[in-house]
Design a protein around this motif. Structure first.
Motif, PDB file in Angstrom:
ATOM      1  N   LEU A   1       0.865  -1.257   0.208  1.00 17.04           N
ATOM      2  CA  LEU A   1       0.004   0.039  -0.051  1.00 17.04           C
ATOM      3  C   LEU A   1       0.846   1.333  -0.004  1.00 17.04           C
ATOM      4  CD1 LEU A   1      -2.837  -1.044   2.670  1.00 17.04           C
ATOM      5  CD2 LEU A   1      -3.004  -0.966  -0.023  1.00 17.04           C
ATOM      6  N   GLU A   2       2.057   1.287   0.656  1.00 14.96           N
ATOM      7  CA  GLU A   2       2.879   2.659   0.651  1.00 14.96           C
ATOM      8  C   GLU A   2       3.590   2.731  -0.676  1.00 14.96           C
ATOM      9  OE1 GLU A   2       5.391   2.657   3.947  1.00 14.96           O
ATOM     10  OE2 GLU A   2       3.884   2.458   5.345  1.00 14.96           O
ATOM     11  N   ARG A   3       3.728   1.625  -1.315  1.00 16.11           N
ATOM     12  CA  ARG A   3       4.027   1.674  -3.061  1.00 16.11           C
ATOM     13  C   ARG A   3       3.072   2.451  -3.792  1.00 16.11           C
ATOM     14  NH1 ARG A   3       8.055  -1.502  -6.073  1.00 16.11           N
ATOM     15  NH2 ARG A   3       7.830  -0.667  -8.092  1.00 16.11           N
ATOM     16  N   GLN A   4       1.828   2.135  -3.379  1.00 15.29           N
ATOM     17  CA  GLN A   4       0.718   2.737  -4.036  1.00 15.29           C
ATOM     18  C   GLN A   4       0.573   4.210  -3.782  1.00 15.29           C
ATOM     19  OE1 GLN A   4      -2.870   0.427  -4.256  1.00 15.29           O
ATOM     20  NE2 GLN A   4      -1.961  -1.392  -4.258  1.00 15.29           N
ATOM     21  N   ALA A   5       0.719   4.342  -2.606  1.00 15.19           N
ATOM     22  CA  ALA A   5       0.455   5.748  -1.967  1.00 15.19           C
ATOM     23  C   ALA A   5       1.705   6.699  -2.319  1.00 15.19           C
ATOM     24  CB  ALA A   5       0.274   5.816  -0.538  1.00 15.19           C
ATOM     25  N   VAL A   6       2.858   6.143  -2.345  1.00 11.95           N
ATOM     26  CA  VAL A   6       3.960   7.163  -2.735  1.00 11.95           C
ATOM     27  C   VAL A   6       3.980   7.280  -4.201  1.00 11.95           C
ATOM     28  CG1 VAL A   6       5.846   5.563  -3.034  1.00 11.95           C
ATOM     29  CG2 VAL A   6       6.334   7.497  -2.284  1.00 11.95           C
ATOM     30  N   GLU A   7       3.599   6.379  -4.866  1.00  8.78           N
ATOM     31  CA  GLU A   7       3.706   6.541  -6.411  1.00  8.78           C
ATOM     32  C   GLU A   7       2.379   7.627  -6.705  1.00  8.78           C
ATOM     33  OE1 GLU A   7       2.942   2.748  -7.827  1.00  8.78           O
ATOM     34  OE2 GLU A   7       4.895   1.939  -7.942  1.00  8.78           O
ATOM     35  N   ALA A   8       1.327   7.444  -6.025  1.00  4.68           N
ATOM     36  CA  ALA A   8       0.186   8.394  -6.342  1.00  4.68           C
ATOM     37  C   ALA A   8       0.642   9.671  -6.017  1.00  4.68           C
ATOM     38  CB  ALA A   8      -1.148   8.119  -5.456  1.00  4.68           C
ATOM     39  N   SER A   9       1.467  10.040  -4.757  1.00  6.49           N
ATOM     40  CA  SER A   9       2.152  11.258  -4.255  1.00  6.49           C
ATOM     41  C   SER A   9       3.049  11.890  -5.442  1.00  6.49           C
ATOM     42  CB  SER A   9       2.928  11.088  -2.977  1.00  6.49           C
ATOM     43  OG  SER A   9       1.748  10.739  -2.021  1.00  6.49           O
ATOM     44  N   ILE A  10       3.765  11.179  -6.010  1.00  4.42           N
ATOM     45  CA  ILE A  10       4.865  11.559  -6.855  1.00  4.42           C
ATOM     46  C   ILE A  10       4.125  12.110  -8.127  1.00  4.42           C
ATOM     47  CG2 ILE A  10       6.483  10.551  -8.296  1.00  4.42           C
ATOM     48  CD1 ILE A  10       7.658   9.249  -5.941  1.00  4.42           C
ATOM     49  N   ALA A  11       2.907  11.468  -8.479  1.00  2.00           N
ATOM     50  CA  ALA A  11       2.293  11.600  -9.634  1.00  2.00           C
ATOM     51  C   ALA A  11       1.351  12.796  -9.669  1.00  2.00           C
ATOM     52  CB  ALA A  11       1.550  10.484 -10.262  1.00  2.00           C
ATOM     53  N   GLU A  12       0.643  12.919  -8.246  1.00  3.02           N
ATOM     54  CA  GLU A  12      -0.355  13.940  -8.215  1.00  3.02           C
ATOM     55  C   GLU A  12      -0.076  14.885  -7.344  1.00  3.02           C
ATOM     56  OE1 GLU A  12      -3.484  10.110  -8.605  1.00  3.02           O
ATOM     57  OE2 GLU A  12      -3.419  11.438  -6.654  1.00  3.02           O
ATOM     58  N   GLY A  13       0.976  14.900  -6.473  1.00  3.14           N
ATOM     59  CA  GLY A  13       1.398  15.886  -5.607  1.00  3.14           C
ATOM     60  C   GLY A  13       2.225  17.102  -6.055  1.00  3.14           C
ATOM     61  N   GLY A  14       1.894  18.264  -5.643  1.00  9.39           N
ATOM     62  CA  GLY A  14       2.485  19.703  -6.094  1.00  9.39           C
ATOM     63  C   GLY A  14       3.274  20.185  -5.380  1.00  9.39           C
ATOM     64  N   ASP A  15       3.406  21.348  -5.420  1.00 11.62           N
ATOM     65  CA  ASP A  15       4.722  22.202  -4.696  1.00 11.62           C
ATOM     66  C   ASP A  15       4.142  22.072  -3.258  1.00 11.62           C
ATOM     67  OD1 ASP A  15       5.841  22.640  -6.994  1.00 11.62           O
ATOM     68  OD2 ASP A  15       5.292  24.794  -7.009  1.00 11.62           O
TER      69      ASP A  15
END
Length: 243
Positions: free
Chosen positions: A101-115
């Motif tokens: 789950l942390e893999r999915q969460a960090v991948e989503a953060s990298i793809a969708e997170g901003g400044d």
């Protein structure tokens, strides 16, 4: 205000007041379990909890049912509730799910997170690093402040994605693993400076390399879990009678 209006207002307040009591009971009990103040297998008697926290039985039961759903409490039917036991098998299950789950969460953060997300990660790391340096210099034990900053840092890395449900699941598993870490801390041999390990994590996340970030997260989770396993085995060996 006429009687009807007053009665309506009072009736509307009751659910909110009840919800507040449930949240209070849930928060107090959850914190005590995660911190190891309530130990695995401890009986959670409603009448005792009522006296300790000045909360009625109904909110306490609802809070305990929520904690049962999270895996921190077990229900014994008519025999009540207990703090969930710990085991190497359960720890392995938590570790496996965390990695997935942390893999999915960090991948989503990298793809969708901003400044703003990146800034929150940097700020959380700075606060954690400051506390780690202080503890290491003083040769002190990890404390409550470190534990909170450590959790904040991990959750900051996971918070950039849009799925709140995924973030909540990651947070719940982190807390279940934290319970094991705290219970094993008594067997730790001196303080450890983890600042470099956490910086490697931050650097991988902020480089927006999902493969590297996921790999470093996996290494970090597994390394921490192995320390817990070693501590649990040491405790078991200590408890075994000498031949």
């Amino acid at each position: 205000m006429d009687q009807h209006t007053a009665a309506t207002a009072l009736g509307a307040d009751r659910p909110e007041a009840e919800t507040t009591l449930v949240e209070k009971a849930y928060g107090v009990l959850r914190k005590a379990i995660v911190r190891g103040e309530l130990l695995p297998g401890d009986k959670l008697k409603i009448d005792v909890l009522q006296k300790q926290h000045a909360i009625s039985s109904s909110p306490l039961r609802e809070a305990l049912n929520r904690l049962t759903a999270e895996g921190l409490v077990t229900s014994e039917g008519n025999r009540g509730f207990r703090v969930a036991p710990i085991s190497l098998e359960d720890l392995a299950d938590i570790v496996h799910l965390r990695i997935v789950l942390e893999r999915q969460a960090v991948e989503a953060s990298i793809a969708e997170g901003g400044d703003n997300w990146e800034a929150s990660v940097v700020a959380a790391f700075y606060r954690l690093e400051r506390e780690e340096k202080r503890i290491f210099e003083e040769q002190a034990a990890l404390n409550e402040e470190w534990s909170q900053r450590h959790r904040d840092f991990h959750m900051a890395m996971m918070s950039g994605g849009r799925s709140k449900r995924l973030i909540n699941m990651v947070a719940n598993l982190f807390d279940q693993a934290e319970r094991y870490r705290r219970l094993s801390a008594v067997y730790r041999k001196g303080p450890k400076n983890k600042s470099n390990e956490h910086k490697r994590l931050m650097d991988a996340v902020l480089s927006r390399d999902p493969v590297l970030a996921a790999e470093r997260l996996r290494e970090h989770v597994e390394k921490t879990a192995q320390n817990v396993v070693n501590a649990m085995k040491a405790k078991q060996a200590e408890a075994e009678p000498a031949e």
